[in-house]
Enzyme design. Structure first.
Site, PDB file in Angstrom:
ATOM      1  N   THR A  32     -35.870  -9.817 -34.382  1.00  0.00           N
ATOM      2  CA  THR A  32     -34.907 -10.727 -34.999  1.00  0.00           C
ATOM      3  C   THR A  32     -33.624  -9.978 -35.322  1.00  0.00           C
ATOM      4  O   THR A  32     -33.573  -8.747 -35.275  1.00  0.00           O
ATOM      5  CB  THR A  32     -35.457 -11.337 -36.311  1.00  0.00           C
ATOM      6  OG1 THR A  32     -35.422 -10.330 -37.339  1.00  0.00           O
ATOM      7  CG2 THR A  32     -36.879 -11.842 -36.143  1.00  0.00           C
ATOM      8  N   CYS A  33     -32.602 -10.741 -35.687  1.00  0.00           N
ATOM      9  CA  CYS A  33     -31.349 -10.142 -36.142  1.00  0.00           C
ATOM     10  C   CYS A  33     -31.090 -10.548 -37.591  1.00  0.00           C
ATOM     11  O   CYS A  33     -29.945 -10.694 -38.004  1.00  0.00           O
ATOM     12  CB  CYS A  33     -30.189 -10.541 -35.242  1.00  0.00           C
ATOM     13  SG  CYS A  33     -29.945 -12.328 -35.121  1.00  0.00           S
TER      14      CYS A  33
END
Length: 287
Positions: A45-46
């Site tokens: 994820t970011c």
């Protein structure tokens, strides 16, 4: 993405982890169900949200017993650090390396009877007419995320206490944290009047140390300590629960501090500069 698009801040406020976590759980459940035994799944994820990162991984490991977490080699990525409360994950922060920042966790499906594994422990169930139906429980997701946050809050406080803690003896039960006697097992079929030393409790996710912990401290053991001389009128005012003003070189004081009289602990206070917000145990205060 806040740096690139200011509108993302508004979107985050309107739709935070509570909105996205159930969706992410469904995606992960679909992927875990399609993964063949022996296969690998990389979850990345970011976001820096623990609920969307470590909380998601913990959910997969619990809902799918056949999935296991593979420890990533942090040394191969300069600047990388481990996960929060879940070892084996990798976090990349923009202040440590080039880039916006990411979270990574590598999971593997163990071999064996895949259909049998998926039917155990409330895992994903597959039907001919409905396809894959993942068991999503938002309350469980939130509880696991809160558990990670509690451990982080407690660890941050204990690290500044000046005490060598045996972390294997620390237990968090509901909103309380205890330090068990050496050699005492947890969850024994016995009723205790005192479950070891009450370290403190969690209020709205924040850790607040207990009066019992303050009284267990030795003189000068807690680095952030304010000591009043005997006969100082502020001692009685502190015991009455009043806010205390500091004088001269006694301050400024920030954060949790131990109030003491000539080396003897009295209780906790919260420093806000040149004043102490009283945290003395309510039941002991002078009337």
């Amino acid at each position: 993405m806040f740096r690139r698009d200011e509108d993302m801040v508004k979107d985050w406020n309107e739709k935070g982890p509570e909105y996205y976590v159930p969706i992410q759980r469904q995606i992960l459940a679909q992927a875990a169900a399609m993964l063949k035994p022996g296969g690998y799944m990389l979850y990345s994820t970011c976001t820096f949200s623990m609920e969307e990162d470590e909380g998601n991984v913990a959910y997969v490991l619990e809902a799918f017993p056949q999935m296991e977490l593979c420890c990533l080699d942090l040394d191969k990525v300069p600047g990388a650090c481990g996960g929060f409360g879940l070892s084996g994950c990798m976090r990349l922060f923009p202040h440590r390396l080039r880039g916006e920042g990411h979270f990574l966790a590598l999971m593997r499906k163990k071999g064996g009877n895949d259909e049998e594994d998926r039917m155990e422990h409330g895992g994903v169930r597959e039907t001919a007419d409905r396809g894959i139906v993942p068991p999503i429980d938002p309350s469980t997701v939130r509880k696991r995320a809160l558990a990670v946050e509690k451990k982080k809050e407690l660890d941050a406080f204990l690290r500044q206490s000046g005490v060598e803690w045996d972390y294997g003896r620390i237990v968090i039960h509901q909103d309380n944290a205890y330090y068990l006697p050496e050699g005492l097992a947890w969850n024994l079929p016995l009723r205790f009047l005192r479950t070891g030393l009450l370290l403190g409790e969690f209020k709205k996710g924040r850790f607040e140390p207990s009066q019992a912990l303050a009284m267990s401290m030795r003189a000068g053991q807690f680095p952030n300590t304010v000591t009043f001389p005997a006969g100082d009128s502020r001692i009685l005012r502190y015991l009455k629960g009043e806010t205390i003003s500091l004088e001269g070189d006694e301050g400024p004081v920030k954060g949790w501090c131990l109030a003491a009289m000539e080396g003897f602990p009295l209780g906790w206070a919260k420093g806000t500069g040149m004043s102490l917000k009283n945290k003395y145990y309510l039941g002991w205060r002078w009337q």
